[in-house]
Design an enzyme around this catalytic site. Structure first.
Site, short mmCIF file in Angstrom:
data_model
loop_
_atom_site.label_atom_id
_atom_site.label_comp_id
_atom_site.label_asym_id
_atom_site.label_seq_id
_atom_site.Cartn_x
_atom_site.Cartn_y
_atom_site.Cartn_z
CB CYS A 130 0.81 4.91 -5.05
SG CYS A 130 -0.44 4.64 -3.78
NE ARG B 138 -6.43 0.40 -7.93
CZ ARG B 138 -5.36 0.61 -7.15
NH1 ARG B 138 -5.29 1.70 -6.42
NH2 ARG B 138 -4.40 -0.28 -7.11
N GLY C 181 4.05 -1.68 -12.52
CA GLY C 181 3.39 -0.67 -13.33
C GLY C 181 4.37 0.19 -14.09
CB ILE D 30 -0.94 0.03 1.22
CG1 ILE D 30 -1.95 -1.12 1.15
CG2 ILE D 30 -1.67 1.37 1.31
CD1 ILE D 30 -2.88 -1.20 2.36
#
Length: 501
Positions: A319, A418, A381, A313
């Site tokens: 992110c 999401r 990614g 996370i």
């Protein structure tokens, strides 16, 4: 008061591997990078699904479409086609992957004898295929009357209204095979007759499909190709916790081999409900879940039926979940914690659940560390977004070629599913991802081969020839800030190799 974990939150950059004895068996050519993707009874049965390299592409608009899925599967990995699009569009991407590489390809470029050269050219432009099957009714399984390839016509010397019947190669002049012919036999016929495609027909001369020379050559160039039992490329697909009751059946029907719930936080009631519904209605379809960063999160998803669990996370390069919400954990610490709980779960139940490390990979050696710490494969990614095969634009910015790369938590993605909080309709109140560029790196295969070479070499230095052996033998040390500096080039003036002499 709040519970405080004693262990620090650490990243991959804070660890190094200590070499083990390298033996004559530990050479890169002997290293097996295959790894399980779904839950199985380890020591009792083989996993239902394995990939040939421990890398999958992220469930992102800027990374995983059908083009990336095809390229990665040809190299032994797996893509999860992004779910933040309509069900119809996602299913069409899945179908495109499944049609791309097959022993016998179902023809999707078909016409009738009364069609014209103009129709052939339009179909070629639309579908991108040079071979057109001519059947009595224009269907993929009609009676085969002939074939049209680029050798059968010259646009500059023919009237566009010329009937297909006038220039096609008629059935009686075709080399063909009868349904039931094995793929090996079909390829032998292709080579013997020096043809590029071989129609397969049934006893009534109805078209079953086509076998292409290029598929055989492609497989020889890509020995790690990830194929199903029908010799089709494998592909995954993302799902969400909102429309899964409609999306999952459609994806399964389209041919998706494995599913994964796409979410920034998998430790939720909604993921549990989604997993239980999928396993109840489609028990044979592997489905992954996540993301989690600790033992409790792993245990929750494991008991809900997850076939693999994603870990991480806030560690992705685009992110910003940690700075926006203050939740997450250093990727190395998260993988170590979840791996330890996975071991306990296996000892209790006999079921081994693969772990996917998602995020935190900056350098190639971080991949090796993720595997050493217990991950069975990595979801990437930024790494894949740099390549020609990703779906984003290649641009020239400040004199350098780049590709666009944005997070599913960005406003650009508009992926409200999401961040489902259980509220009516769902919403995304703030961004958890950014819109950015990544340096353009060229073709996937060229870069991937280099990364895999590093991975194999490191495993050999650690006395291992497979991922499971590597995890058992790996020895790690925490590094200081000064030792990180020491590990790179330092105290020298580096040459500029591009400067003219």
């Amino acid at each position: 008061m709040a519970k405080i974990f004693e262990e620090e939150s650490r990243t991959f950059s804070e660890y190094l591997l200590i070499p083990n004895l390298t033996t004559e068996d530990n050479i890169p050519d002997h290293v097996d990078l295959s790894t399980p993707v779904c839950k199985y009874r380890k020591g009792v049965e083989e996993p239902k699904l394995k990939i040939n390299i421990p890398m999958v592409s992220a469930i992102m608009q800027s990374v995983s479409d059908s083009g990336m899925a095809i390229a990665l599967a040809r190299s032994g990995g797996l893509s999860f086609i992004f779910q933040s699009q309509t069900i119809e569009n996602q299913c069409e991407m899945v179908r495109k992957v499944k049609k791309y590489k097959a022993g016998v390809v179902s023809s999707d470029s078909n016409l009738m004898p009364d069609n014209t050269l103009s129709d052939v050219l339009e179909l070629r432009e639309r579908m991108g295929h040079r071979t057109v099957a001519i059947t009595h009714d224009g269907s993929p399984n009609g009676k085969l009357l002939g074939l049209v390839t680029s050798r059968d016509y010259r646009v500059s010397r023919m009237d566009p209204s010329t009937k297909v019947a006038e220039f096609m190669t008629p059935f009686e002049n075709l080399v063909y095979a009868i349904e039931g012919t094995t793929l090996k036999e079909a390829n032998d016929i292709i080579w013997e007759h020096k043809i590029n495609q071989l129609p397969i027909v049934d006893k009534d001369d109805k078209l079953v499909g086509l076998v292409f020379r290029k598929d055989y050559e492609s497989h020889k160039e890509n020995p790690l190709e990830l194929l199903d039992d029908q010799k089709r490329l494998l592909t995954g697909a993302g799902i969400n916790t909102r429309d899964y009751k409609e999306r999952v059946p459609a994806l399964v029907h389209a041919g998706a081999d494995v599913l994964c719930i796409d979410s920034s936080d998998g430790f939720s009631q909604w993921q549990g409900e989604t997993l239980r519904w999928v396993k109840q209605n489609y028990p044979d379809v592997p489905v992954g879940a996540g993301n989690v960063v600790d033992a409790e999160g792993f245990r929750f998803l494991a008991e809900a039926g997850a076939d693999f669990i994603k870990v991480g996370i806030g560690g992705g390069s685009i992110c910003i979940t940690r700075e926006q919400k203050g939740i997450g954990c250093g990727q190395a610490s998260a993988v170590l914690a979840v791996s330890a709980e996975r071991k306990k779960y296996f000892e209790e139940t006999g079921y081994y659940i693969p772990i996917c490390s998602d995020g935190g990979i900056v350098h190639d050696y971080h991949m090796t560390l993720a595997l050493a710490m217990g991950a069975d494969f990595m979801m990437l990614g930024r790494y894949f977004a740099r390549f020609d095969e990703s779906p984003t634009r290649k641009m020239l910015v400040a004199g350098n070629y780049v590709k666009e790369y944005w997070g599913e938590g960005s406003n650009r993605a508009r992926n409200w599913q999401r961040y489902d909080d259980g509220g009516a309709g769902g919403k995304m109140s703030f961004e958890e991802g950014v819109d950015s560029y990544v340096p353009y790196a060229g073709m996937l295969k060229d870069n991937l081969d280099t990364s895999l070479a590093k991975l194999r070499s490191t495993m050999c230095s650690c006395g291992s020839s497979g991922i499971e052996e590597f995890q058992k033998k790996a020895r790690l040390v925490v590094v200081s800030a000064t030792s990180i500096v020491e590990g790179g080039a330092h105290d020298v003036i580096q040459k500029d190799n591009d400067r003219p002499r």
